[in-house]
Design an enzyme around this catalytic site. Structure first.
Site, short mmCIF file in Angstrom:
data_model
loop_
_atom_site.label_atom_id
_atom_site.label_comp_id
_atom_site.label_asym_id
_atom_site.label_seq_id
_atom_site.Cartn_x
_atom_site.Cartn_y
_atom_site.Cartn_z
N VAL A 1 57.21 33.59 28.40
CA VAL A 1 56.67 34.52 27.38
C VAL A 1 56.79 33.75 25.86
CG1 VAL A 1 56.76 36.49 28.53
CG2 VAL A 1 58.77 35.67 27.44
N ASP B 1 59.58 31.14 21.22
CA ASP B 1 58.64 29.94 21.25
C ASP B 1 58.50 29.06 22.34
OD1 ASP B 1 61.38 28.90 21.54
OD2 ASP B 1 60.57 26.82 20.69
N ASP C 1 67.78 35.15 29.99
CA ASP C 1 67.10 34.55 30.76
C ASP C 1 68.03 33.95 32.13
OD1 ASP C 1 65.04 32.94 32.35
OD2 ASP C 1 64.67 31.49 30.77
N LYS D 1 65.16 39.00 31.75
CA LYS D 1 64.39 38.52 32.69
C LYS D 1 65.70 38.20 33.89
CE LYS D 1 61.05 35.10 31.69
NZ LYS D 1 60.84 33.65 31.38
N LYS E 1 67.07 30.71 16.80
CA LYS E 1 66.19 31.04 15.94
C LYS E 1 65.29 32.56 16.64
CE LYS E 1 64.84 26.50 14.37
NZ LYS E 1 63.79 25.73 14.47
N GLY E 2 65.42 32.54 17.83
CA GLY E 2 64.46 33.44 18.63
C GLY E 2 64.60 35.08 18.10
N GLU F 1 70.02 39.11 20.64
CA GLU F 1 69.22 37.99 21.16
C GLU F 1 67.78 38.49 21.43
OE1 GLU F 1 69.25 35.31 21.83
OE2 GLU F 1 70.93 34.24 22.88
N ASP F 2 66.88 37.72 21.49
CA ASP F 2 65.61 37.88 21.79
C ASP F 2 65.57 38.09 23.40
OD1 ASP F 2 66.30 35.25 21.77
OD2 ASP F 2 64.16 34.51 21.84
C1 PRP Z 1 66.69 31.07 23.94
C2 PRP Z 1 66.73 32.52 23.72
C3 PRP Z 1 68.22 32.68 24.14
C4 PRP Z 1 68.46 31.81 25.52
C5 PRP Z 1 68.43 32.60 26.62
O1 PRP Z 1 67.09 30.33 22.88
O2 PRP Z 1 67.02 32.68 22.25
O3 PRP Z 1 69.39 32.31 23.17
O4 PRP Z 1 67.32 30.79 25.28
O5 PRP Z 1 68.17 31.61 27.46
P1 PRP Z 1 69.53 31.64 28.83
O6 PRP Z 1 69.75 33.25 29.07
O7 PRP Z 1 68.97 30.96 30.13
O8 PRP Z 1 70.54 30.88 28.44
P2 PRP Z 1 66.64 28.68 22.78
O9 PRP Z 1 67.87 27.73 23.03
O10 PRP Z 1 65.42 28.50 23.34
O11 PRP Z 1 66.72 28.62 21.17
P3 PRP Z 1 65.77 29.52 20.13
O12 PRP Z 1 66.40 30.78 20.04
O13 PRP Z 1 65.94 28.77 18.91
O14 PRP Z 1 64.30 29.34 20.44
#
Ligand code: PRP
Length: 178
Positions: free
Chosen positions: A152, A158, A102, A130, A42-43, A98-99
């Site tokens: 963040v 979220d 990480d 990041k 969703k991000g 992507e948002d």
């Molecule tokens: C978050 C974000 C990326 C991912 C990045 O998604 O949207 O997809 O984590 O992290 P990484 O590089 O360590 O893999 P999340 O699983 O939190 O779902 P969301 O987008 O629904 O919040």
């Protein structure tokens, strides 16, 4: 919600300005190409909505919902598809939206998964990068902001499903997630 933040990291104006720049860059690169922008839910919802409005060339949009098995602030590295694309991406130019990148584990999985569907190309647009937490080597093509290793939230990001509706990006107070 503001009381839960240590500080604002990126203001609404800074985000909008940078997203517009990325949109212009993407429009130049994909002119004349069959482009599909894929929002990773969703991000990336706000980033996708704003970014595509700054790309004035023909494109289609699609959505994928994925989730890591981890809860809270840590990514586990195990990814599952909650909702798959509607349409085939075969022979099309794919832009993953992507948002945040990480550890990179989510993108690593996604790229492998989408490559097996034989697209013409795959590139990645991320609002935030990041690099301090990277566990696997992934290269992004369009990067909004490189940020330090802080927790963040906002503009789609979220903590336990909250704060996604903030129009800016802030750093969460540690006592909120510890
Ligand atoms: C978050 C974000 C990326 C991912 C990045 O998604 O949207 O997809 O984590 O992290 P990484 O590089 O360590 O893999 P999340 O699983 O939190 O779902 P969301 O987008 O629904 O919040």
């Amino acid at each position: 919600m503001q009381d839960d933040l240590l500080k604002v990291l990126l203001t609404e104006e800074e985000i909008q300005q940078r997203v517009a720049e990325l949109g212009q860059e993407i429009s130049r690169d994909y002119k004349g190409k069959d482009l599909v922008a894929i929002c990773i839910l969703k991000g990336a919802m706000h980033f996708m909505a704003d970014l595509t409005r700054h790309i004035p060339i023909p494109l289609t949009i699609d959505f994928m919902a994925i989730s890591s098995y981890g809860v809270g602030t840590k990514t586990s590295g195990v990814v599952r598809i909650l909702q798959d694309l509607d349409a085939s991406i075969s022979h099309r130019h794919v832009l993953i939206v992507e948002d945040i990148v990480d550890t990179g584990l989510t993108l690593n999985y996604l790229i492998d998964n989408l490559e097996s569907r034989r697209p013409a190309s795959i590139k990645i647009a991320t609002l935030l990068d990041k690099p301090a937490r990277r566990a696997v080597n992934v290269t992004t093509d369009y990067n909004g902001f490189t940020i330090p290793d802080e927790f963040v939230v906002g503009y789609g990001l979220d903590y336990n499903e909250l704060y996604r509706n903030l129009p800016y990006i802030g750093v969460l107070k540690p006592e909120v997630y510890k």
